[in-house]
Design a protein around this motif. Structure first.
Motif, PDB file in Angstrom:
ATOM      1  N   VAL A 117       5.448  -2.245  -4.558  1.00 34.78           N
ATOM      2  CA  VAL A 117       4.661  -2.035  -3.588  1.00 34.78           C
ATOM      3  C   VAL A 117       5.902  -1.422  -2.509  1.00 34.78           C
ATOM      4  N   VAL A 118       5.485  -0.127  -1.973  1.00 34.03           N
ATOM      5  CA  VAL A 118       6.114   0.677  -1.325  1.00 34.03           C
ATOM      6  C   VAL A 118       6.101   0.245   0.121  1.00 34.03           C
ATOM      7  N   HIS A 169       7.675  11.475   0.894  1.00 38.59           N
ATOM      8  CA  HIS A 169       9.112  10.939   1.144  1.00 38.59           C
ATOM      9  C   HIS A 169       9.992  11.172  -0.212  1.00 38.59           C
ATOM     10  N   GLY A 170       9.600  11.898  -1.254  1.00 37.04           N
ATOM     11  CA  GLY A 170      10.312  12.025  -2.324  1.00 37.04           C
ATOM     12  C   GLY A 170       9.839  11.079  -3.555  1.00 37.04           C
ATOM     13  N   LYS A 171       9.095  10.149  -3.367  1.00 35.79           N
ATOM     14  CA  LYS A 171       8.462   9.223  -3.994  1.00 35.79           C
ATOM     15  C   LYS A 171       7.119   9.531  -4.733  1.00 35.79           C
ATOM     16  N   LEU A 172       6.958   9.329  -5.712  1.00 32.30           N
ATOM     17  CA  LEU A 172       5.422   9.313  -6.406  1.00 32.30           C
ATOM     18  C   LEU A 172       4.498   8.217  -6.227  1.00 32.30           C
ATOM     19  N   ALA A 217      -2.386  -3.123  -5.536  1.00 36.56           N
ATOM     20  CA  ALA A 217      -2.954  -2.743  -4.072  1.00 36.56           C
ATOM     21  C   ALA A 217      -3.646  -4.043  -3.700  1.00 36.56           C
ATOM     22  N   LEU A 218      -4.661  -4.562  -4.288  1.00 39.09           N
ATOM     23  CA  LEU A 218      -5.614  -5.494  -4.023  1.00 39.09           C
ATOM     24  C   LEU A 218      -4.906  -6.721  -3.946  1.00 39.09           C
ATOM     25  N   GLU A 265      -3.505   0.152   4.272  1.00 37.70           N
ATOM     26  CA  GLU A 265      -3.031   1.352   3.499  1.00 37.70           C
ATOM     27  C   GLU A 265      -2.103   0.705   2.542  1.00 37.70           C
ATOM     28  N   VAL A 266      -2.332   0.732   1.468  1.00 36.22           N
ATOM     29  CA  VAL A 266      -1.246   0.075   0.407  1.00 36.22           C
ATOM     30  C   VAL A 266      -0.713   1.257  -0.311  1.00 36.22           C
ATOM     31  N   ASN A 267       0.508   1.602  -0.434  1.00 41.38           N
ATOM     32  CA  ASN A 267       1.192   2.535  -1.195  1.00 41.38           C
ATOM     33  C   ASN A 267       2.041   1.600  -2.241  1.00 41.38           C
ATOM     34  N   VAL A 268       1.812   2.122  -3.658  1.00 40.72           N
ATOM     35  CA  VAL A 268       2.410   1.608  -4.783  1.00 40.72           C
ATOM     36  C   VAL A 268       2.880   2.668  -5.537  1.00 40.72           C
TER      37      VAL A 268
END
Length: 102
Positions: free
Chosen positions: A91-92, A62-65, A44-45, A81-84
């Motif tokens: 990176v999602v 959305h179905g992803k962990l 994320a960083l 906001e960073v989604n991994v």
């Protein structure tokens, strides 16, 4: 026992059960994650190199962990906001959100 005392005990039990269920489900999510929080934070960083993680959580979206992090960048007026992906480390998404005022 007075009726309102019984209701109070039932409410306290329900709150305790809800808190325990929340902890259990978080533990279940962590058991499914292949990427540790520490590794996800590094990923994320890399998306906001001068930033600092303010909040983070493991969640199913959305179905992803995913590991979801709020990153504050010095001088920026918003939060990144960073989604991994908690399974493969990809990176999602990276989104900029307005910073909440306290």
């Amino acid at each position: 026992m007075k009726p309102y005392t019984w209701i109070g005990w039932m409410a306290a039990g329900a709150v305790s059960l809800a808190l325990f269920a929340g902890c259990a489900s978080e533990g279940a999510l962590q058991a499914q994650a292949k990427i540790t929080r520490a590794d996800a934070e590094k990923i994320a960083l890399a998306q906001a190199p001068t930033g600092t993680i303010k909040e983070g959580e493991l969640e199913r979206e959305h179905g992803k962990l995913i590991w979801s992090f709020d990153v504050a960048v010095p001088g920026a007026q918003d939060i990144t906001e960073v989604n991994v992906d908690a399974i493969n480390g990809g990176v999602v998404s990276v989104e900029h959100e307005k910073k909440e005022k306290n």
